[in-house]
Structure formats: structure tokens, C-alpha cells
Design an enzyme around this catalytic site. Structure first.
Site, PDB file in Angstrom:
ATOM      1  N   GLY A  84       0.828  -1.468   0.230  1.00 53.60           N
ATOM      2  CA  GLY A  84       0.034  -0.071  -0.118  1.00 53.60           C
ATOM      3  C   GLY A  84       0.774   1.292  -0.091  1.00 53.60           C
ATOM      4  O   GLY A  84       1.967   1.290   0.299  1.00 53.60           O
ATOM      5  N   PHE A 102      11.817   5.948  -0.544  1.00 55.51           N
ATOM      6  CA  PHE A 102      13.169   5.554  -0.578  1.00 55.51           C
ATOM      7  C   PHE A 102      13.664   4.808   0.341  1.00 55.51           C
ATOM      8  O   PHE A 102      13.521   4.957   1.650  1.00 55.51           O
ATOM      9  CB  PHE A 102      13.894   7.135  -0.816  1.00 55.51           C
ATOM     10  CG  PHE A 102      15.492   6.894  -0.905  1.00 55.51           C
ATOM     11  CD1 PHE A 102      15.961   6.161  -2.150  1.00 55.51           C
ATOM     12  CD2 PHE A 102      16.334   7.354   0.014  1.00 55.51           C
ATOM     13  CE1 PHE A 102      17.409   6.300  -2.255  1.00 55.51           C
ATOM     14  CE2 PHE A 102      17.583   7.199  -0.048  1.00 55.51           C
ATOM     15  CZ  PHE A 102      18.070   6.367  -1.116  1.00 55.51           C
ATOM     16  N   SER A 134       8.227   5.709   7.548  1.00 60.64           N
ATOM     17  CA  SER A 134       7.197   5.448   6.666  1.00 60.64           C
ATOM     18  C   SER A 134       6.616   4.087   6.771  1.00 60.64           C
ATOM     19  O   SER A 134       7.434   3.027   7.246  1.00 60.64           O
ATOM     20  CB  SER A 134       7.969   5.613   5.273  1.00 60.64           C
ATOM     21  OG  SER A 134       8.478   6.752   5.060  1.00 60.64           O
ATOM     22  N   LEU A 181       7.697  -1.258   7.666  1.00 64.16           N
ATOM     23  CA  LEU A 181       8.036  -0.067   8.009  1.00 64.16           C
ATOM     24  C   LEU A 181       9.348   0.068   7.664  1.00 64.16           C
ATOM     25  O   LEU A 181      10.379  -0.729   7.394  1.00 64.16           O
ATOM     26  CB  LEU A 181       7.722   0.216   9.596  1.00 64.16           C
ATOM     27  CG  LEU A 181       8.575  -0.362  10.776  1.00 64.16           C
ATOM     28  CD1 LEU A 181       9.920   0.318  10.829  1.00 64.16           C
ATOM     29  CD2 LEU A 181       7.630  -0.653  11.829  1.00 64.16           C
ATOM     30  N   CYS A 229       5.967   9.759   0.020  1.00 69.58           N
ATOM     31  CA  CYS A 229       4.359   9.114   0.331  1.00 69.58           C
ATOM     32  C   CYS A 229       3.353   9.850  -0.371  1.00 69.58           C
ATOM     33  O   CYS A 229       2.002   9.987  -0.008  1.00 69.58           O
ATOM     34  CB  CYS A 229       4.336   9.097   1.636  1.00 69.58           C
ATOM     35  SG  CYS A 229       5.698   8.001   2.573  1.00 69.58           S
TER      36      CYS A 229
END
Length: 216
Positions: free
Chosen positions: A74, A79, A140, A154, A171
Site C-alpha cells: 500500500g 526511498f 514510513s 515499516l 509518500c
């Protein structure tokens, strides 16, 4: 009591190419069944941009020698590079009685609680998954669910070259600034932070029988 929902295999993979890790966790998820023990993988990737399922080409602002991989997780583009702690959660959500939102909260809270131990104040945003310090993104998140099981996970920025984030809208958010542990005064390495983050996660996931494997 040692039951399937209390057991975890923890794999420290060292540095591994993104495509290798992605193929391995996809295969693991496809092949697992109700008797498969959950796993968490910790890894660093060589420099790569990964585009999520919701990703839009316009969020890559500038082409460079850094490869771009279209992923099945998702989220939008991000990066990865050495100096970033990547954690993949291969969890049977039904067995753990977790939904996706609950697992996202586990990831966010674990990072927030870890940073708090070092006097770094971080927060989550309900409308923009991830973890933020003073409005800058330090971690992220991106998951994929298949057969009721999670994979992907993550990425926590620890001590890395952040400049390639300037080549993208991280994102999917134009102008989003990134930060990392080192810039916030937390000088532990990826290898030092990895077990500490797992400890925070397990305070919520509650695995009582953990077996560790080092694959470097």
C-alpha cells in the site's frame, strides 16, 4: 504456554536487495498455512525507490541512477538506502486477532515509544500514516494483506543520505520534509536500534517464544 500465536521467528537479514526481500516475503506469504509461525524480518536495502499500489508517476520528480521498483504494498513512493532500518511483519492477523488499522497503530506506537526513550517527541497522523518529528517524517509504513496475513512493514530513517527524498514527493506529499534519528540527536546505529524496536513492538504483539536467526 507455547502455542502458534505466541511463537515468532526473528530474522536479521543484514543488507539485502529490495527485490530479493520482496520476492521472499511474497513467497513466504503464499506458501504459509495455519501452522506457519509468524516471522519479522529486519533488513537494510541498497538505494532504491519503491512505488506503492496507489503510487502516481508524477510523484517521481527527477530521474537518477537510483532504480525504481513497482511494489505491491500500500501507499505511494518512498526511498530505501543503507542507514535505514526496514522491518517486515509476516503476521497471521486472524490468529493474532488484529485488523490492518491495529497493526499500523502497533508500528506507529512502537516507533513513537522508542524515540521517547531518547527524548525525541514523535507523533502519528491519522490522515497520513507514518511517524513525524516536528512535522518531518522519520518513518514510513506500507502493508499488504494476503490470505489474512500481512507482509511489507515499516522503514525508520536512522543515519542515511536523505537527499534522494528530494527527487520524490515522499509518500505522495509534495514538499514533505524527511528527518532521521541522527538529526534528532539519537545516535544509535541500525544494528543497535533493531532489537530495541522489536522489544517495543512485542510489548503489543505479545510473542512469548521468540527464536532469532542471523543471516548476514
Amino acid at each position: 504456554m507455547k502455542t502458534l500465536d505466541t511463537q515468532l521467528k526473528l530474522r536479521y537479514l543484514g543488507r539485502q536487495d529490495y527485490l530479493t526481500s520482496w520476492q521472499a516475503m511474497s513467497d513466504f506469504t503464499n506458501q504459509r498455512d495455519e501452522n506457519t509461525i509468524d516471522e519479522i524480518w529486519l533488513v537494510e536495502h541498497p538505494a532504491v525507490f519503491t512505488q506503492g499500489l496507489a503510487g502516481k508517476a508524477e510523484h517521481l520528480l527527477k530521474h537518477s541512477e537510483i532504480p525504481i521498483v513497482q511494489s505491491d504494498r500500500g501507499g505511494q513512493i518512498t526511498f530505501h538506502a543503507p542507514g535505514q532500518l526496514v522491518v517486515y511483519l509476516l503476521i497471521n492477523l486472524r490468529r493474532k486477532a488484529l485488523n490492518v488499522r491495529a497493526l499500523v497503530t502497533v508500528m506507529e506506537d512502537s516507533i513513537i515509544n522508542l524515540l521517547a526513550d531518547y527524548n525525541v517527541i514523535a507523533v502519528a497522523k491519522p490522515d497520513a500514516p507514518g511517524v513525524y518529528v516536528n512535522g518531518k517524517k522519520i518513518a514510513s509504513l506500507g502493508l499488504k494483506i494476503r490470505k489474512g496475513c500481512s507482509f511489507h512493514g515499516l522503514a525508520l530513517n536512522v543515519d542515511m543520505d536523505l537527499s534522494p527524498f528530494l527527487q520524490i514527493n515522499p509518500c505522495g506529499y509534495a514538499g514533505l520534509e524527511m528527518t532521521q534519528c541522527k538529526a534528532e540527536g539519537l545516535t544509535l546505529s541500525v544494528d543497535e536500534l533493531a532489537p530495541l524496536l522489536i522489544e517495543k513492538m512485542n510489548q503489543q504483539l505479545d510473542y512469548s517464544h521468540i527464536e532469532s536467526f542471523h543471516h548476514e
